[in-house]
Design an enzyme around this catalytic site. Sequence first.
Site, short mmCIF file in Angstrom:
data_model
loop_
_atom_site.label_atom_id
_atom_site.label_comp_id
_atom_site.label_asym_id
_atom_site.label_seq_id
_atom_site.Cartn_x
_atom_site.Cartn_y
_atom_site.Cartn_z
N GLY A 1 0.86 -1.53 0.14
CA GLY A 1 0.01 -0.03 -0.12
C GLY A 1 0.55 1.73 -0.22
N LYS A 2 2.02 1.17 -0.25
CA LYS A 2 2.95 2.37 -0.06
C LYS A 2 2.84 3.01 -1.30
CE LYS A 2 7.26 -0.22 -2.40
NZ LYS A 2 5.79 -1.26 -2.42
N THR B 1 9.67 6.33 -12.86
CA THR B 1 11.02 5.33 -13.43
C THR B 1 10.61 4.51 -13.38
OG1 THR B 1 11.29 4.56 -10.54
CG2 THR B 1 11.74 7.08 -10.98
N HIS C 1 -1.44 1.51 -11.90
CA HIS C 1 -0.70 2.71 -10.68
C HIS C 1 -1.20 4.01 -11.73
CE1 HIS C 1 2.99 2.46 -7.69
NE2 HIS C 1 1.90 0.63 -8.91
N ARG D 1 -5.32 4.68 -10.65
CA ARG D 1 -5.49 5.77 -9.55
C ARG D 1 -4.96 6.96 -9.28
NH1 ARG D 1 -2.58 1.19 -7.11
NH2 ARG D 1 -0.75 2.65 -6.76
#
Length: 181
Positions: free
Chosen positions: A14-15, A35, A52, A55
Amino acid sequence: MPDHLLVTGPCRSGKSEWAESLAAQSEQPVIYIATAIAPPADAEWLQRIAQHRARRPPEWEVRECPLELAALLRELPPHHCALVDSLGTWVANCLDQSPDQWQATVVEFLESVQACVAQLIFVAEEVGWGVVPAYASGRRFRDRLGELCQRLSPLMAEVYLVTTGFALPLHQWGIPLRGRE
């Protein structure tokens, strides 16, 4: 200097979501620095990148930066929040550098963090909790990322450890090792 943050944790902890929520809470325009290099033949990796992307709010600016991270940090405008996801991927992209080249890259990166006028939020993987990798490149990756995060953390206003969906503020709960205060 803006308050810079480091969010670290294991895979699927969840980082990234936590870092994204911190960026959204900054109430500043967000620049998302990706990156990753997206190889077209790796469907699973492309799916992770797509998750990603899905979100992120559409108003966030996205910049792809697989290698020249220090230069990009120096160019960021003030009154912005830049979310770098992730340092582990960046380290992997630089893995072919010689030890001397890598040390110069790290120094340049840390100097750019200190000079950056935007707020920075870094995401980094915790990779040293498992077995010692059986191959040299795996050990080099683990050692470089671990050292980088130890050198970066004293420059941060807060370091969060995210695991199993919980974020722990390490500056509040942890005791810095000698010389890292």
